[in-house]
Design a protein around this motif. Structure first.
Motif: not given
Length: 538
Positions: A455-459
């Motif tokens: 999720l961190s990489l996604f955002f």
């Protein structure tokens, strides 16, 4: 009043039609077929103005549903499910939150009678419409529209919590009359003391903070003070209706609207519109401050770097404040929550057990939390204002190779920065669960950490992708691209919808990770193919 209302709606409709045509002309295929001369087509614009008014009306209904659903109903249902609260108790919490936010907080922060607004300046100052006629007409229109657009949402969400339909209608009526009384109070304070409350940002934000704390803190233990009998009894209903009616009479008979409008439509007033107030706030938020940087401090730091790596190294060095401050704030918040959880464990083992049980099932909530943990959007604004706004005026900087080189460097830096709070979340949650009596094995910990990192990489990719594909910022840092807002809203909407599904940790983690990977690959492909045409100053 009818003629005044017709004139106001016509001007607003034409202005909305112009904006609608502007954005239609920005569409990839259709927009190229529409010439600039379309702005002079009065008949077409009149037809479009009808569409604009219909869209505004629909948006008003959607806004009320969104507000009640996300801000009040959804938290009540989530807490109700976790604490196994009955529908009557959930309805009491719903009424309590509604009273704190919509009645008390919004009565101070959302008053419009003395709101600095460009609309007032256009009609009263430029078009010479009498201030009394303008104010009375617009306030009447707002009161009616507020009542009409709030009723469906009140009926629907109240019925979901087991309340009779007449509760929703009475609540809407009480809220409308109460807000009318608040408008009259704002006007009375201005008339007597010359104070425009909505301009006192310290007062307003204090009221907002206190109101939301009163609304959400009692929600955690499911503690309800307000009961339906306190609101739906004849003396209270008649009292609020009488207060609102007298306030409406006071507003209708008020004679000093010229002074009231003059006080909030000064041409040099930064609160007049977003153009100056928000520009100053946004620029201050992302601008470089000279005291935070000196050339002597950075001598020797960039040795071995060249080209765009050297440019971005200078940028991130000069904007350490924009990087370290938000990261530090996020780490402080995470650390404070972790300390509060440890204190809960020492004081009440039962409450700590409920907390850790919630953490096990709360992975869907992190779809929203990680969006606000990311610093990508703020850094994109800083990059635009302090770097790209100037350099995009040169042809070499708009070349595809230059854009992609900057994109790769920035994506790597933002991803690393976003991983810092993500690592803190993983560490804090896993430590709490290991200290609890819950069954939390190594496999569960790995799945949780992988999901948070994904999720961190996604955002990180999402915010930079939105910046390079839509480039939404104008020279005043306003968001001018509606597609930017729409895509962001869709992403957040998907996150809120996903929060409603209950599934096993492994299945949910797999779905999230795969979805994030697919989105990131699609985003990277689009940036590599289209950013050369979309990344421009607007």
């Amino acid at each position: 009043m009818i003629r005044t209302l017709k004139a106001i709606l016509e001007v607003r409709g034409m202005s909305g039609a112009n904006r609608l045509m502007f954005y239609i002309r920005k569409l990839p295929v259709l927009g190229k077929q529409i010439p600039a001369s379309v702005y002079s087509e009065t008949t077409l614009k009149r037809s479009l103005s009808v569409i604009v008014h219909i869209l505004k009306l629909l948006m008003a209904f959607v806004t009320k549903f969104t507000y009640l659903g996300i801000m009040i109903f959804l938290p009540v249902k989530l807490i109700g499910q976790d604490l196994s609260l009955t529908l009557p108790v959930q309805y009491q919490l719903y009424l309590q939150m509604l009273l704190c936010i919509s009645f008390l907080t919004s009565g101070i922060s959302s008053a419009v009678i003395l709101e600095p607004k460009r609309d007032k300046y256009i009609f009263v100052k430029l078009m010479r419409l009498p201030a009394e006629r303008y104010m009375r007409t617009t306030l009447t229109l707002r009161g009616i529209s507020f009542l009409v657009t709030f009723i469906p949402a009140m009926l629907v969400f109240g019925s979901f919590l087991g309340a009779p339909l007449w509760h929703g209608a009475v609540l809407t009526l009480l809220l409308t009359f109460w807000r009318t009384a608040c408008e009259a109070l704002h006007l009375c304070v201005f008339d007597r003391y010359g104070i425009v409350i909505v301009k006192k940002t310290g007062w307003v934000w204090t009221a907002i903070g206190a109101g939301y704390l009163l609304a959400y803190l009692p929600l955690l233990p499911g503690f309800a003070v307000v009961e339906s009998g306190m609101l739906f009894n004849l003396p209270v209903v008649l009292g609020v209706l009488m207060l609102g009616g007298l306030s409406a009479v006071y507003i209708a008979r008020y004679k000093g609207y010229k002074n009231a409008v003059d006080a909030v439509t000064k041409i040099d007033d930064p609160l007049l519109d977003m153009g100056r107030m928000m520009k100053e706030a946004r620029v201050k938020d992302v601008a470089t401050q000279d005291q935070h940087y000196s050339a002597e401090q950075n001598q020797g730091k960039f040795e071995g770097k060249s080209g765009y790596a050297y440019l971005n190294a200078i940028f991130f060095s000069r904007h350490r404040r924009l990087i370290t401050s938000p990261i530090e704030r996020r780490l402080v918040i995470i650390g404070s929550l972790f300390a509060a959880a440890l204190l809960t464990m020492l004081l009440s083992q039962a409450a700590f057990t409920k907390l850790t049980h919630y953490l096990i099932t709360a992975l869907p909530t992190f779809l929203i939390i990680m969006n606000y943990t990311s610093i990508g959007e703020r850094l994109c604004k800083a990059m635009f204002y302090n770097c790209d706004l100037s350099l995009l005026r040169y042809g070499f900087y708009r070349e595809q190779s230059a854009i992609l080189s900057n994109f790769r460097i920035r994506l790597l830096r933002i991803s690393v920065l976003n991983l810092i709070p993500a690592a803190a979340i993983c560490l804090g949650v896993n430590l709490l669960l290991l200290l609890s009596a819950e069954s939390w094995g190594a496999g569960d910990a790995v799945l949780f950490c992988v999901t948070i990192v994904a999720l961190s990489l996604f955002f990180s990719v999402h915010h930079l992708f939105m910046y390079y594909i839509f480039q939404p910022y104008s020279t005043e840092l306003n968001v001018k691209n509606p597609f930017f807002t729409i895509v962001n809203s869709v992403v957040l909407g998907i996150g809120f919808i996903a929060m409603q599904f209950k599934s096993e940790l492994g299945m949910f983690a797999m779905i999230v990770v795969l979805s994030a990977v697919v989105y990131m690959l699609a985003a990277l492909i689009m940036v590599y193919r289209f950013s050369g045409r979309t990344f421009r100053v607007k």
